[in-house]
Design an enzyme around this catalytic site. Structure first.
Site, PDB file in Angstrom:
ATOM      1  N   MET A 178      -0.932 -14.656 -14.225  1.00 48.35           N
ATOM      2  CA  MET A 178      -0.885 -14.921 -15.662  1.00 48.35           C
ATOM      3  C   MET A 178      -2.151 -15.663 -16.108  1.00 48.35           C
ATOM      4  O   MET A 178      -2.549 -15.561 -17.272  1.00 48.35           O
ATOM      5  CB  MET A 178       0.360 -15.742 -16.020  1.00 48.35           C
ATOM      6  CG  MET A 178       1.651 -14.958 -16.107  1.00 48.35           C
ATOM      7  SD  MET A 178       1.629 -13.656 -17.337  1.00 48.35           S
ATOM      8  CE  MET A 178       1.565 -14.579 -18.856  1.00 48.35           C
ATOM      9  N   SER A 187      45.510  24.401   1.301  1.00 47.67           N
ATOM     10  CA  SER A 187      44.509  23.719   2.145  1.00 47.67           C
ATOM     11  C   SER A 187      44.008  24.647   3.240  1.00 47.67           C
ATOM     12  O   SER A 187      44.280  24.423   4.424  1.00 47.67           O
ATOM     13  CB  SER A 187      45.071  22.406   2.706  1.00 47.67           C
ATOM     14  OG  SER A 187      46.396  22.519   3.147  1.00 47.67           O
ATOM     15  N   HIS A 244       0.824  -1.192   0.000  1.00 47.30           N
ATOM     16  CA  HIS A 244       0.000   0.000   0.000  1.00 47.30           C
ATOM     17  C   HIS A 244       0.863   1.248   0.000  1.00 47.30           C
ATOM     18  O   HIS A 244       1.890   1.279   0.660  1.00 47.30           O
ATOM     19  CB  HIS A 244      -0.891  -0.027   1.247  1.00 47.30           C
ATOM     20  CG  HIS A 244      -2.224   0.562   0.985  1.00 47.30           C
ATOM     21  ND1 HIS A 244      -2.552   1.803   1.444  1.00 47.30           N
ATOM     22  CD2 HIS A 244      -3.282   0.084   0.332  1.00 47.30           C
ATOM     23  CE1 HIS A 244      -3.794   2.067   1.049  1.00 47.30           C
ATOM     24  NE2 HIS A 244      -4.255   1.031   0.380  1.00 47.30           N
TER      25      HIS A 244
END
Ligand code: PPS
Ligand code: ADP
Length: 665
Positions: free
Chosen positions: A176, A570, A123
């Site tokens: 099916m 850096s 659901h």
């Protein structure tokens, strides 16, 4: 039973039980376990399929069966006939509503394998249970009603399964019989689903036409589908080769309890989340970053010479180390990220919408801490599996609605110890809890840093590629290479402004170390930016990526036994901390080239300060971009007062002192 052929070595369970119970139990102990889940839309027939599988495989007790035959007459949807769904729809409420509302786990085994099936709800509003049920499964059975074909829910569940790292899929084209066993219907569904898969990270997808209600192609082959030459579902489940999703490389041991039965014993109890731990291993306790060795690993059966997931053990460390619940024991040169920000894929599971900027409780393997849903980068359009703009409410605020799947940025109030989900499911996942209602509102999977948010058009994060990559361990250890080279590999990380002297000193140091018989190598900003990182500029994000790649290269070189010297500005503390984490704290030394900006500007060896002052270059560090000086560098280089040679002498002395303290340890 199954129409499948069994290898001659395996004796069917029922035969063996009758003949030799001990031998049966022994055979049972050594069967491998396959965890699977079924998912699909309401009424696609999940519970029926599982019931049929259990029934046809003779896994049902007689009294259970009698009860189901009785219930079939009252609650069943099959008239007086037997309704297999009633075997699995255990909850009263779901029987009454005719839907499954919670994850139900079923256990069964055949002569070949043991199975645990998570029956997850179809659901729409139960995506939550789907996400929780799927988290440790290896295979997903996606049910498609032959009359309806691929639906939005099929796509949603497939996307979540892929996100959760499930790589084996069986597409059960069910009912099916209601589609006249038409081969064309089956082929059309196959094609439609294959188009969905193109955007997902599944390794193998297998299609089976079936009728779960009547038992066609579930355990026994169906006479109605002569055009289908493949195996039945059970035969496939018994024989499919499952690639292990257990991470035995990155050792992670989250501490659950500290045991102190007497003054002489202090142990840390927990479950090994990943990797293998052995007595003698060098480890680090996070977040304190204390290093020590494993002295002993104990279980109920006494001391062990190794432990791996999901073993529950007590670990004793060589040194008196302070660690408490929520801390993590990891190898010194393979540590997880300890950061307060990360990107994650989030499945929203609550009726009340999530909000950008709102604070939630983040519950993770190691901790529960407050954090902000900082940014929604994009939402996944389930139909097209592409990115779309996140939803907005009437006031224009960005929201996350029920069942939505989005990429978000989380910012926590303090650092968390974690890995990317694709690397480690336990330390890479979390849930969000609403602080007012206490409800679980979302499930999240942390993304790798390399997973770019804005480049690819596909909604599947780029770390999906990593799902198909297995780490390979070497037969030669770093330690062996270090012995061969007669040195301890490490990274000397120089940081400082442009013109501070990083390159000058790095070069002299490389010369000096080489003369001293050490194998070392410089990674320099200017050079790397011409090759490996030529696609990067100087924005904060680009600098971060620059540093990340360099740190990865340094780690590889260290692993090869080489001493690495880096010379990058850096400028950001966080980026340097990331580099330290990548390289490993024990191999990383931060050397701060502390040259005042006025001195650098006066030197201006490349004329860049001048250009920056004239506005010809922007985002120039020290001028219009920040530099965050290290708070506790391992060493400070004072180039404004010392000559380059003196600086290098001092660094060599620092290195030697450090090596001898380490050797004493
Ligand atoms: N906007 C801007 N800001 C800083 N630096 C700039 C800039 N533009 C070009 N350059 C040149 O690039 C070199 C810095 O590259 P890094 O890779 O070390 O920078 S960073 O660590 O990513 O911040 C730096 O090299 P060094 O002078 O050797 O530090 C500069 O030559
Ligand atoms: N003590 C010192 N250490 C390093 N460089 C120095 C020193 N004194 C003067 N310099 C000069 O400062 C400049 C530093 O440039 P460079 O090494 O390229 O810095 P960076 O790599 O940090 O950008 C060079 O021209 C160098 O000759």
């Amino acid at each position: 039973m199954s129409s499948s052929k069994k290898p001659s070595m395996i004796i069917p369970d029922e035969e063996l039980i009758a003949r030799d119970v001990e031998a049966y139990l022994e055979q049972h102990k050594h069967k491998d376990l396959l965890r699977l889940l079924t998912c699909g839309s309401v009424d696609d027939g999940k519970s029926t399929l599982i019931g049929r599988l259990l029934y046809d495989a003779k896994m049902i007790y007689e009294d259970q069966l009698a009860a189901v035959h009785r219930d079939s007459r009252i609650h069943g949807t099959t008239g007086d006939d037997f309704d297999p769904a009633l075997l699995t729809d255990g909850l009263k409420a779901e029987r009454e509503q005719g839907i499954t509302i919670d994850v139900a786990y079923r256990y069964f085994s055949t002569s070949k394998r043991k199975f645990i099936i998570a029956d997850t709800p179809g659901h729409e509003q139960y995506t939550r249970n789907m996400a929780t049920g799927a988290s440790n499964c290896q295979l997903a059975i996606i049910l498609i009603d032959a009359r309806h074909g691929v639906t939005v829910q099929t796509k949603r569940h497939s996307f979540i399964a892929s996100l959760l790292g499930i790589s084996h899929v069986v597409v059960a084209v069910n009912k099916m019989d209601l589609a006249d066993w038409s081969e064309k219907v089956y082929e059309d569904i196959r094609q439609a689903y294959n188009a969905v898969c193109a955007r997902l990270a599944f390794k193998d997808v297998h299609f089976i036409p079936m009728s779960a209600l009547h038992g066609d192609n579930v355990v026994d082959s169906s006479p109605h589908s002569p055009w289908y030459k493949g195996p039945t579902l059970l035969h496939h489940l018994e024989n499919v080769t499952i690639t292990s999703n257990r991470n035995l490389i990155d050792m992670r041991f989250p501490v659950q309890y500290v045991l102190r039965p007497d003054l002489n014993f202090r142990g840390f109890a927990g479950t090994v989340a990943s990797g293998v731990m052995r007595p003698g291993d060098e480890v680090m306790v996070l977040p304190a970053r204390t290093t020590t060795k494993i002295a002993e690993i104990v279980s109920w059966d006494g001391p062990l010479n190794h432990a791996f997931p999901p073993m529950s053990v007590v670990v004793r460390l060589q040194d008196e180390v302070d660690a408490s619940r929520g801390d993590m024991i990891v190898p010194v040169n393979n540590i997880p990220r300890v950061e307060s920000e990360f990107d994650a894929m989030l499945v929203w599971m609550n009726e009340s919408a999530g909000r950008e900027g709102k604070k939630y409780l983040v519950k993770h393997a190691c901790a529960q801490l407050p954090g902000t849903l900082e940014k929604v980068r994009y939402e996944v359009d389930i139909n097209s599996m592409r990115k779309k703009d996140p939803a907005c409410d009437e006031q224009g605020a960005t929201v996350l609605n029920l069942n939505s799947i989005s990429r978000v940025r989380m910012v926590l109030h303090r650092p968390l110890i974690f890995d990317a989900y694709e690397r480690n499911h336990d330390t890479g996942s979390f849930i969000l809890i609403d602080r007012m209602s206490n409800a679980t509102v979302a499930a999240g999977m942390i993304l790798d840093r390399t997973s770019a948010a804005d480049s690819a058009d596909s909604a599947a994060p780029s770390s999906d590629h990593a799902a198909n990559i297995t780490r390979e361990s070497s037969l030669v250890s770093r330690h062996e290479r270090e012995l061969l080279l007669g040195q301890r590999a490490q990274t000397l990380w120089f940081t400082g402004l442009s013109g501070s002297g990083k390159s000058t000193i790095a070069k002299l140091l490389e010369r000096e170390l080489t003369d001293d018989g050490r194998l070392c190598y410089i990674l320099d900003g200017d050079n790397i930016r011409h090759g490996l990182n030529r696609d990067l500029g100087f924005s904060a994000d680009d600098r971060k990526e620059n540093i990340r790649r360099i740190a990865e290269v340094a780690r590889l070189l260290n692993d090869a036994g080489v001493i690495v010297i880096t010379a990058f500005i850096s400028p950001y503390r966080n980026d340097r901390a990331m580099a330290r984490d990548i390289i490993g704290i024990d191999s990383f030394s931060e050397l701060y080239v502390n040259t005042p900006v006025e001195v650098c500007e006066a030197r201006d060896p490349k004329g860049l300060y001048k250009k920056a002052r004239l506005g010809q270059i922007t985002d120039f560090t020290g001028i219009d971009a920040p530099y965050e000086a290290p708070k506790e560098p391992a060493f400070v280089v004072e180039t404004a007062q010392d000559t380059p040679e003196t600086c290098v002498d001092k660094i060599m002395a620092f290195m030697k002192a450090r090596e001898s303290t380490r050797a004493k340890k």
